[in-house]
Design an enzyme around this catalytic site. Structure first.
Site, PDB file in Angstrom:
ATOM      1  N   CYS A  12      45.241  35.537  58.094  1.00 40.30           N
ATOM      2  CA  CYS A  12      46.050  36.189  57.912  1.00 40.30           C
ATOM      3  C   CYS A  12      45.668  37.228  58.169  1.00 40.30           C
ATOM      4  O   CYS A  12      43.826  38.198  59.524  1.00 40.30           O
ATOM      5  CB  CYS A  12      46.435  36.753  56.893  1.00 40.30           C
ATOM      6  SG  CYS A  12      44.256  36.621  55.601  1.00 40.30           S
ATOM      7  N   GLU A 126      37.685  37.021  44.544  1.00 38.86           N
ATOM      8  CA  GLU A 126      37.734  38.783  44.349  1.00 38.86           C
ATOM      9  C   GLU A 126      38.039  39.127  42.750  1.00 38.86           C
ATOM     10  O   GLU A 126      37.896  40.223  43.211  1.00 38.86           O
ATOM     11  CB  GLU A 126      39.694  38.175  45.189  1.00 38.86           C
ATOM     12  CG  GLU A 126      39.766  39.421  45.233  1.00 38.86           C
ATOM     13  CD  GLU A 126      41.509  39.536  45.787  1.00 38.86           C
ATOM     14  OE1 GLU A 126      41.800  38.563  46.140  1.00 38.86           O
ATOM     15  OE2 GLU A 126      42.697  40.911  45.230  1.00 38.86           O
TER      16      GLU A 126
END
Ligand code: F3S
Length: 280
Positions: A12, A126
């Protein structure tokens, strides 16, 4: 016969940007470290190692005296960035801008007195990173059951953010549960649609294709998911890690071969397969 490569195959935007930043740092003559593996792909990590990049284990940061430390796309706690610079090291922050936005929202809203709630997986790097940008304690909601049971302040506004890869439908459901509980919500939708776009494109391509090839690590859950999606639509779907695994049997009347790849598959591997199939 046409060979079509999905536009969203492979890295990505945020991962590509981070990997590129590491390659840019090689050859500068400095000692380069990545704070953990830059990506879950052994070939990329090995290639970088050969170019002098060392994967720094988190507990080894304290003893590091010189060099450049690169932060991965999913980001870290503020304390880690501060520690790197306070130790006199150079910090290259390759946090994906979409994740960075969450850090800034959490920092600002916690400073403004809102209670921070993150929807995501407690153990994911994250989420741990996001938690570290709040000035006040943070709650993490992983499931709908959590949303029903978790103790939350009713007299305080809640700023609700999400892990970038969280499922949108589940996020919506959790918002609904919290709203029904009477929470005062300030919802910031921080879900990134890169994963969803990759899956949607793979499904559409597999519907049309006579043969479909999915490239990705066997341990990679997003690659496996891509394979499952494609296999539902196209009977001749192959799941391979590299070209070495490809034992392709193309039906004689095949008109279209589709190719896609998981989020941690490098371009070099994708194009090797693409070029090979094109030459058939
Ligand atoms: Fe990738 Fe950044 Fe989205 S790392 S999945 S583009 S949040």
């Amino acid at each position: 016969m046409e060979v079509r490569l999905a536009k969203s195959a492979g890295f990505c935007f945020g991962v590509k940007r981070a990997v590129d930043q590491v390659y840019e740092q090689t050859g500068t003559g400095k000692k380069i470290y990545t704070y953990g593996p830059i990506i879950h792909n052994e070939e990329v990590v090995k290639d970088l190692e050969q170019k002098g990049v060392t994967v720094l284990e988190e507990d080894k940061l304290d003893s590091l005296k010189e060099g450049t430390v690169i932060i991965r796309s999913h980001g870290v706690e503020r304390a880690v960035c501060d520690k790197i610079t306070n130790q006199g090291l150079e910090c290259v922050d390759a946090t994906c801008p979409f994740v960075k936005r969450i850090h800034l929202v959490v920092e600002k809203e916690s400073k403004a007195g809102k209670h921070i709630v993150i929807v995501g997986s407690k153990s994911h790097a994250e989420v741990i990173g996001i938690m570290g940008w709040s000035l006040t304690p943070v709650a993490v909601i992983e499931t709908e059951e959590d949303a029903e049971q978790i103790a939350l302040p009713m007299d305080q506004e809640i700023c609700l953010v999400s892990q970038t890869t969280f499922n949108y439908k589940k996020f919506d459901k959790i918002v609904e549960i919290l709203t029904n509980r009477g929470c005062r919500l300030h919802v910031v939708n921080t879900i990134c649609n890169a994963t969803q776009e990759r899956q949607t494109e793979a499904r559409e391509l597999a519907k049309e294709a006579d043969v479909m090839i999915v490239i990705g690590g066997l341990q990679s859950s997003n690659s496996r998911k891509l394979y499952e999606i494609c296999a539902k639509e196209c009977e001749h779907t192959y799941f391979i890690q590299t070209i070495a695994d490809l034992q392709l049997e193309v039906p004689s009347d095949a008109k279209l071969i589709g190719i896609t790849a998981g989020a941690s598959t490098p371009e070099s591997i994708i194009y090797e397969v693409y070029d090979y199939v094109k030459k058939l």
